[in-house]
Structures are given as C-alpha cells and as structure tokens.
Design a protein around this motif. Structure first.
Motif, PDB file in Angstrom:
ATOM      1  N   UNK A  41       0.772  -1.234   0.000  1.00 49.74           N
ATOM      2  CA  UNK A  41       0.000   0.000   0.000  1.00 49.74           C
ATOM      3  C   UNK A  41       0.804   1.285   0.000  1.00 49.74           C
ATOM      4  N   UNK A  42       1.763   1.418   0.896  1.00 49.75           N
ATOM      5  CA  UNK A  42       2.576   2.626   0.948  1.00 49.75           C
ATOM      6  C   UNK A  42       4.002   2.407   0.511  1.00 49.75           C
ATOM      7  N   UNK A  43       4.480   1.186   0.691  1.00 48.31           N
ATOM      8  CA  UNK A  43       5.868   0.875   0.351  1.00 48.31           C
ATOM      9  C   UNK A  43       6.078   0.844  -1.155  1.00 48.31           C
ATOM     10  N   UNK A  44       5.101   0.335  -1.882  1.00 47.16           N
ATOM     11  CA  UNK A  44       5.210   0.204  -3.336  1.00 47.16           C
ATOM     12  C   UNK A  44       4.408   1.280  -4.063  1.00 47.16           C
ATOM     13  N   UNK A  45       3.250   1.653  -3.531  1.00 47.17           N
ATOM     14  CA  UNK A  45       2.331   2.549  -4.232  1.00 47.17           C
ATOM     15  C   UNK A  45       2.339   3.957  -3.638  1.00 47.17           C
ATOM     16  N   UNK A  46       2.343   4.945  -4.499  1.00 45.44           N
ATOM     17  CA  UNK A  46       2.271   6.349  -4.075  1.00 45.44           C
ATOM     18  C   UNK A  46       0.799   6.717  -3.900  1.00 45.44           C
ATOM     19  N   UNK A  47       0.225   6.261  -2.793  1.00 46.98           N
ATOM     20  CA  UNK A  47      -1.204   6.484  -2.564  1.00 46.98           C
ATOM     21  C   UNK A  47      -1.518   7.970  -2.369  1.00 46.98           C
ATOM     22  N   UNK A  48      -0.620   8.705  -1.717  1.00 45.64           N
ATOM     23  CA  UNK A  48      -0.936  10.103  -1.404  1.00 45.64           C
ATOM     24  C   UNK A  48      -1.150  10.923  -2.676  1.00 45.64           C
ATOM     25  N   UNK A  49      -0.231  10.823  -3.620  1.00 45.03           N
ATOM     26  CA  UNK A  49      -0.353  11.613  -4.844  1.00 45.03           C
ATOM     27  C   UNK A  49      -1.614  11.253  -5.616  1.00 45.03           C
ATOM     28  N   UNK A  50      -1.889   9.949  -5.731  1.00 49.30           N
ATOM     29  CA  UNK A  50      -3.040   9.502  -6.506  1.00 49.30           C
ATOM     30  C   UNK A  50      -4.360   9.934  -5.909  1.00 49.30           C
ATOM     31  N   UNK A  51      -4.511   9.737  -4.597  1.00 47.95           N
ATOM     32  CA  UNK A  51      -5.782  10.071  -3.947  1.00 47.95           C
ATOM     33  C   UNK A  51      -5.925  11.584  -3.814  1.00 47.95           C
ATOM     34  N   UNK A  52      -4.835  12.276  -3.491  1.00 46.42           N
ATOM     35  CA  UNK A  52      -4.887  13.735  -3.373  1.00 46.42           C
ATOM     36  C   UNK A  52      -5.287  14.370  -4.701  1.00 46.42           C
ATOM     37  N   UNK A  53      -4.760  13.855  -5.788  1.00 45.02           N
ATOM     38  CA  UNK A  53      -5.110  14.366  -7.105  1.00 45.02           C
ATOM     39  C   UNK A  53      -6.603  14.209  -7.380  1.00 45.02           C
ATOM     40  N   UNK A  54      -7.172  13.084  -6.954  1.00 47.06           N
ATOM     41  CA  UNK A  54      -8.602  12.855  -7.149  1.00 47.06           C
ATOM     42  C   UNK A  54      -9.431  13.854  -6.340  1.00 47.06           C
ATOM     43  N   UNK A  55      -9.033  14.097  -5.095  1.00 49.58           N
ATOM     44  CA  UNK A  55      -9.715  15.094  -4.277  1.00 49.58           C
ATOM     45  C   UNK A  55      -9.631  16.476  -4.928  1.00 49.58           C
ATOM     46  N   UNK A  56      -8.439  16.841  -5.379  1.00 48.89           N
ATOM     47  CA  UNK A  56      -8.239  18.162  -5.979  1.00 48.89           C
ATOM     48  C   UNK A  56      -9.114  18.358  -7.213  1.00 48.89           C
ATOM     49  N   UNK A  57      -9.191  17.322  -8.038  1.00 40.24           N
ATOM     50  CA  UNK A  57      -9.978  17.417  -9.270  1.00 40.24           C
ATOM     51  C   UNK A  57     -11.448  17.637  -8.966  1.00 40.24           C
ATOM     52  N   UNK A  58     -11.973  16.877  -8.019  1.00 39.01           N
ATOM     53  CA  UNK A  58     -13.378  17.024  -7.661  1.00 39.01           C
ATOM     54  C   UNK A  58     -13.614  18.372  -6.981  1.00 39.01           C
ATOM     55  N   UNK A  59     -12.690  18.769  -6.103  1.00 36.97           N
ATOM     56  CA  UNK A  59     -12.825  20.048  -5.423  1.00 36.97           C
ATOM     57  C   UNK A  59     -12.811  21.214  -6.396  1.00 36.97           C
ATOM     58  N   UNK A  60     -11.958  21.143  -7.400  1.00 35.98           N
ATOM     59  CA  UNK A  60     -11.868  22.210  -8.402  1.00 35.98           C
ATOM     60  C   UNK A  60     -13.186  22.355  -9.161  1.00 35.98           C
ATOM     61  N   UNK A  61     -13.810  21.227  -9.442  1.00 39.78           N
ATOM     62  CA  UNK A  61     -15.100  21.249 -10.149  1.00 39.78           C
ATOM     63  C   UNK A  61     -16.147  22.036  -9.364  1.00 39.78           C
ATOM     64  N   UNK A  62     -16.040  21.976  -8.023  1.00 42.65           N
ATOM     65  CA  UNK A  62     -17.010  22.674  -7.168  1.00 42.65           C
ATOM     66  C   UNK A  62     -16.491  24.037  -6.705  1.00 42.65           C
ATOM     67  N   UNK A  63     -15.293  24.417  -7.138  1.00 45.87           N
ATOM     68  CA  UNK A  63     -14.720  25.682  -6.692  1.00 45.87           C
ATOM     69  C   UNK A  63     -14.338  25.687  -5.227  1.00 45.87           C
ATOM     70  N   UNK A  64     -13.980  24.501  -4.707  1.00 44.86           N
ATOM     71  CA  UNK A  64     -13.627  24.362  -3.290  1.00 44.86           C
ATOM     72  C   UNK A  64     -12.111  24.387  -3.141  1.00 44.86           C
ATOM     73  N   UNK A  65     -11.630  25.187  -2.211  1.00 46.88           N
ATOM     74  CA  UNK A  65     -10.196  25.257  -1.938  1.00 46.88           C
ATOM     75  C   UNK A  65      -9.942  24.790  -0.501  1.00 46.88           C
ATOM     76  N   UNK A  66      -9.281  23.660  -0.379  1.00 47.74           N
ATOM     77  CA  UNK A  66      -8.933  23.103   0.927  1.00 47.74           C
ATOM     78  C   UNK A  66      -7.484  22.622   0.886  1.00 47.74           C
ATOM     79  N   UNK A  67      -6.944  22.303   2.052  1.00 43.60           N
ATOM     80  CA  UNK A  67      -5.640  21.645   2.102  1.00 43.60           C
ATOM     81  C   UNK A  67      -5.883  20.174   1.761  1.00 43.60           C
TER      82      UNK A  67
END
Length: 231
Positions: free
Chosen positions: A11-37
């Motif tokens: 899960x974390x040793x082989x896969x870059x979960x943070x970048x992948x999941x964070x990118x998904x959050x950012x994309x959806x948030x951008x669609x709604x005009x939401x700015x979060x950390x």
C-alpha cells in the motif's frame, strides 16, 4: 544475507497512494470551486482507513469497503457532502489506479531473477490486480490479508503467509517502509528490510520515518535493496 523469498508491503511501500488520492480530491474540489488543504484531507482519509482495517480478525468487509466508509467520514468532517455519487466513486476508485514509486519496477525485475517476490498486503486482491497491471508489476504471488482472514500486524497473518510459502519465517525478508509492519514480522521470526519512502504522506512527511534499530537492512531505495541482494 541468505533468504529464500521477499514479501513486500504494498500500500505505501510500493504505491504512491498520497499523490493519486490527493489528485482525485483536488480534481473534484476544483469542479465545485472548493479550496482546501487537500494533502491534509488525503492523510486524514488514510488514517481513518488504516484505523478501520489494521488488526482485524475475520471481518465481514475488506479494505475497499473501509475506503468507502472512511471516505464518507472524511467528507462529513470537511463539509463536502455536496459531492455527488459519481464524484465519490472517482475518489474511491483512485486507489485502484495508483502509480507505484518509480524506483520499484526495475528493482523488482532484478530481484525476481534471483528470488521470489510476493506482494503481502492488507489491500484487497482486486486492487492489487488492478495496480499491478497498471504498473506492469510481475509478482511471483499475491498474499492478501483478505485471503487469510486476519490482518497485519496480527501474528497469524505473517505465520500463515510463511506457511503458504512453505518456508520458515526466518527464510523470508519482509520489506516495508512502516515500523509497525516490520516489528510484527520480526516478532514472528521474519528478517526485515526498511525502505525509506519520505514522500509517502506528501508534504507532511511520514509519521514514523526512523527505522527500528533491529531491522536487518535499511535502504533509501529499491535499487539499493536489489544490490544488497546481489542482483
């Protein structure tokens, strides 16, 4: 170091979960005009998911189910309940589309020239199948805690994995970037290798970055691990 096989946390040793999941959050948030950390949101999501699966014994759910439940919780926490079902699915499905760390595929191929390499993970089999195909990862076997019915760091998970491989725990090198996993494996007799993944949790940095002194091997990357194994 003489071992007969390597088992890899995935899960974390082989896969870059943070970048992948964070990118998904950012994309959806951008669609709604939401700015979060979104980095913080992603890490809270990961913590909730890990809390829901670590150490489980014969649960009626797997980590995909936990990812869905934890997503609902984190969306509630951050006031994101306006996200539609399709958008929630996009974030959830990001786990099945994760990219591995760039230093792993070539090192895996080198290691497999000499020793069996096994994905030994809390992730569900379907997720490992998807990400392995996406990243062209050829494992000798996949052992998911979903198959065993007992989740790390419960000792039964490690001992069952060794039994299925037909090896003594001392003949297996457990590879991970997390002390909790390696400490539990070592207590069961496994040899252990700590691979540093400083970017696993994004800008926040990993919560437990210092390898336990009892690790047999500590390396900064997978190429270094392959070299130590003589390949």
């Amino acid at each position: 170091m003489q071992v007969k096989a390597l088992t890899f946390d995935t899960g974390g040793t082989i896969l870059d979960w943070h970048s992948g999941v964070c990118s998904a959050f950012q994309k959806v948030g951008q669609h709604h005009g939401i700015s979060l950390d979104w980095h913080a949101v992603t890490n809270d999501y990961r913590r909730l998911a890990m809390k829901g699966i670590v150490g489980q014994v014969h649960p009626t759910f797997n980590m995909d189910d936990v990812h869905r439940t934890a997503l609902d919780e984190v969306l509630t926490k951050y006031g994101l309940l306006q996200l539609e079902a399709q958008e929630r699915w996009q974030i959830f499905h990001a786990w099945h589309k994760l990219v591995c760390w760039p230093d792993f595929p070539a090192a895996l191929a080198r290691i497999r020239q000499k020793l069996p390499a096994i994905s030994f993970t809390m992730l569900p089999v379907s997720l490992v199948l998807d990400v392995s195909r996406k990243n062209d990862l050829d494992w000798d076997a996949v052992i998911s805690c979903e198959m065993i019915g007992v989740y790390k760091p419960n000792p039964q998970a490690y001992l069952k994995a060794a039994q299925w491989l037909g090896m003594e725990p001392s003949e297996i090198l457990m590879v991970a970037c997390h002390n909790f996993d390696l400490n539990a494996a070592r207590a069961c007799g496994f040899r252990t290798a700590f691979v540093r993944r400083p970017d696993e949790w994004g800008p926040e940095g990993p919560p437990d970055p210092t390898p336990h002194p009892d690790c047999d091997v500590v390396v900064d990357g997978f190429s270094e691990l392959a070299k130590l194994l003589g390949v």
